[in-house]
Design an enzyme around this catalytic site. Structure first.
Site, PDB file in Angstrom:
ATOM      1  N   TYR A  88       0.827  -1.215   0.000  1.00  0.00           N
ATOM      2  CA  TYR A  88       0.000   0.000   0.000  1.00  0.00           C
ATOM      3  C   TYR A  88       0.860   1.264   0.000  1.00  0.00           C
ATOM      4  CZ  TYR A  88      -4.734  -1.821   0.815  1.00  0.00           C
ATOM      5  OH  TYR A  88      -5.962  -2.410   0.685  1.00  0.00           O
ATOM      6  N   LYS A  90       3.045 -15.269   2.062  1.00  0.00           N
ATOM      7  CA  LYS A  90       3.220 -15.985   0.796  1.00  0.00           C
ATOM      8  C   LYS A  90       4.729 -16.217   0.667  1.00  0.00           C
ATOM      9  CE  LYS A  90       1.498 -17.754  -2.999  1.00  0.00           C
ATOM     10  NZ  LYS A  90       0.549 -18.886  -3.033  1.00  0.00           N
ATOM     11  N   ASP A 122      -3.223 -18.214   0.287  1.00  0.00           N
ATOM     12  CA  ASP A 122      -4.263 -18.906  -0.491  1.00  0.00           C
ATOM     13  C   ASP A 122      -4.936 -19.978   0.361  1.00  0.00           C
ATOM     14  OD1 ASP A 122      -1.821 -20.251  -0.495  1.00  0.00           O
ATOM     15  OD2 ASP A 122      -1.971 -20.958  -2.565  1.00  0.00           O
ATOM     16  N   ASP A 142      -6.352  -6.864   4.217  1.00  0.00           N
ATOM     17  CA  ASP A 142      -7.496  -6.187   3.593  1.00  0.00           C
ATOM     18  C   ASP A 142      -8.464  -7.230   3.042  1.00  0.00           C
ATOM     19  OD1 ASP A 142      -9.031  -4.065   2.409  1.00  0.00           O
ATOM     20  OD2 ASP A 142      -8.100  -4.570   0.484  1.00  0.00           O
ATOM     21  N   ASP A 169     -12.284  -8.871   4.880  1.00  0.00           N
ATOM     22  CA  ASP A 169     -13.619  -8.851   4.253  1.00  0.00           C
ATOM     23  C   ASP A 169     -14.215 -10.254   4.226  1.00  0.00           C
ATOM     24  OD1 ASP A 169     -13.469  -6.114   3.685  1.00  0.00           O
ATOM     25  OD2 ASP A 169     -14.289  -6.365   1.666  1.00  0.00           O
TER      26      ASP A 169
HETATM   27  C1  IPM Z   1     -10.305  -1.080   4.218  1.00  0.00           C
HETATM   28  C2  IPM Z   1     -10.609  -0.452   2.881  1.00  0.00           C
HETATM   29  C3  IPM Z   1      -9.462   0.488   2.529  1.00  0.00           C
HETATM   30  C4  IPM Z   1      -8.206  -0.349   2.439  1.00  0.00           C
HETATM   31  C5  IPM Z   1      -9.669   1.310   1.255  1.00  0.00           C
HETATM   32  C6  IPM Z   1     -10.971   2.087   1.297  1.00  0.00           C
HETATM   33  C7  IPM Z   1      -8.525   2.240   1.010  1.00  0.00           C
HETATM   34  O1  IPM Z   1     -10.813  -1.439   1.929  1.00  0.00           O
HETATM   35  O2  IPM Z   1     -10.149  -0.333   5.211  1.00  0.00           O
HETATM   36  O3  IPM Z   1     -10.230  -2.303   4.284  1.00  0.00           O
HETATM   37  O4  IPM Z   1      -7.934  -0.968   1.398  1.00  0.00           O
HETATM   38  O5  IPM Z   1      -7.452  -0.377   3.415  1.00  0.00           O
HETATM   39 MG    MG Z   2     -10.873  -3.426   2.720  1.00  0.00          MG
END
Ligand code: IPM
Ligand code: MG
Length: 362
Positions: free
Chosen positions: A141, A192, A224, A248, A252
């Site tokens: 990032y 990884k 993975d 990240d 999710d």
């Molecule tokens: C998160 C989001 C952010 C990230 C984006 C909005 C920049 O997806 O906080 O997980 O990738 O960190």
């Molecule tokens: Mg995210």
């Protein structure tokens, strides 16, 4: 001493959910004697519209002065065509960087009342309680060089750099082991290392740190496989520690195991415990302004703030219990509603949490 909390509602549903979380903080202040002072600032598209910048200097200054920052969400369709440097998301990355909040704690907890909201079988997710510790201020990032360049043959080439220094890996690993000590004492480090040198070093440093925590069990997993194991047998995990980008993605995925991304809070902490707190859902522009968003993730982010930055673990527990109580009452916003259950608005859900907090007092 009075603690300062900077409130950054941001965009989309951010202002709606933050209003309910601020009401919870207000209730703790008036009814429970919490010494806290709220200040407000602009961030994301809301800041761009006023100042032409997603992260104005004033917001950065206020964030540095605060003991904790509560952020709603940033982003929306109207800002999507701006250059990357002016996009709302850039404000989030800028805040993380300027505050140095390298450890991002993302719990994925299944509330028993919501077991049927998960897309996985109830027996696979019942009792799920994972803490993902995502490195937040380094890796691909932030790595340099980055950009899009034109090659000699005229073709364009995009490039980013995955880079981790030993100290960056060590400090987030230490956080993960410390947190594991307050839980089931298991850390799974996700990398990884079979392909990427930067994460081969990651594995080596995490293993070294583990030597200082003989009471915590360390396992390593390739990303993975980790993605697969999260849906195959998620309860094998206690604490997961991983890089910025893997975290990240996996957070999710883990969020969805619990049925609703609208329930999950997060904390991003620096060395001194200062923190940035936000729900992990985004700005959801499609449902903004309709009063249908779930404020519980933001309210639970306040609970994390009480625990990690304001040194009020008892009040943190109270807020979490109040959230449990409104779920027990059967209150559901649209995202967690099932047939036959009464649906409440953002405001009604927030009011119910405040009422539950008050009820515990009397
Ligand atoms: C998160 C989001 C952010 C990230 C984006 C909005 C920049 O997806 O906080 O997980 O990738 O960190
Ligand atoms: Mg995210």
């Amino acid at each position: 001493m009075t603690k300062k909390v900077l409130v950054l509602p941001g965009d989309g549903i951010g202002p709606e959910v933050v209003a309910e979380a601020a009401a919870v903080l207000d209730c703790l202040r008036t009814d429970y004697g919490l010494a806290v002072e709220l200040e407000y600032g602009l961030v994301g598209g809301a800041a761009y519209d006023v100042h032409g910048l997603p992260l104005p200097e004033e917001t950065v200054r206020l964030a540095h002065e605060a003991d904790a920052v509560l952020l709603g969400a940033v982003g929306g369709h109207q800002w999507e065509s701006l250059p990357i440097a002016l996009r709302p998301e850039k404000a989030l990355l800028g805040l993380r960087a300027t505050l140095g909040v390298f450890a991002n704690l993302r719990p994925a907890v299944l509330y028993p009342q919501l077991a049927s909201a998960s897309s996985l079988r109830a027996d696979v997710v019942a009792g799920l309680d994972i803490m993902i510790v995502r490195e937040l201020t380094g890796g691909i990032y932030f790595g340099e060089p980055r950009g899009v360049r034109t090659l000699a043959n005229g073709e364009r080439q995009g490039f980013n750099t995955l880079v981790y220094s030993e100290s960056e890996i060590e400090r987030v690993a230490v956080r993960a082991f410390e947190i594991a000590r307050t839980r089931a004492r298991k850390v799974c480090s996700v990398d990884k290392a079979n392909v990427l040198e930067a994460t081969e070093l990651w594995r080596e440093v995490v293993t070294r740190v583990a030597g200082r925590y003989p009471d915590v069990t360390l396992a390593h997993m390739y990303v993975d496989n980790a993605a697969m194991q999260l849906v195959r047998a998620p309860k094998q995990f206690d604490v997961i520690v991983t890089t910025n980008m893997f975290g990240d993605i996996l957070s999710d995925e883990a969020a969805m195991l619990t049925g609703s991304i609208g329930m999950l809070p997060s904390a991003s902490l620096n060395e001194t415990g200062r923190g940035l707190y936000e729900p992990i859902h985004g700005s959801a522009p499609d449902i903004a302004g309709q009063g249908v968003a779930n404020p519980l993730a933001t309210i639970l982010s306040v609970a994390m703030m009480l625990r990690y930055s304001l040194e009020e673990p008892i009040l943190a527990g109270r807020v979490e219990q109040a959230v449990g109580a409104v779920l027990d009452q059967g209150l559901r916003t649209a995202d967690i509603q099932r047939e036959g259950q009464p649906r409440v608005t953002t405001g009604e859900m927030g009011e119910a949490v405040v009422a539950a907090l008050r009820a515990r007092l009397s």
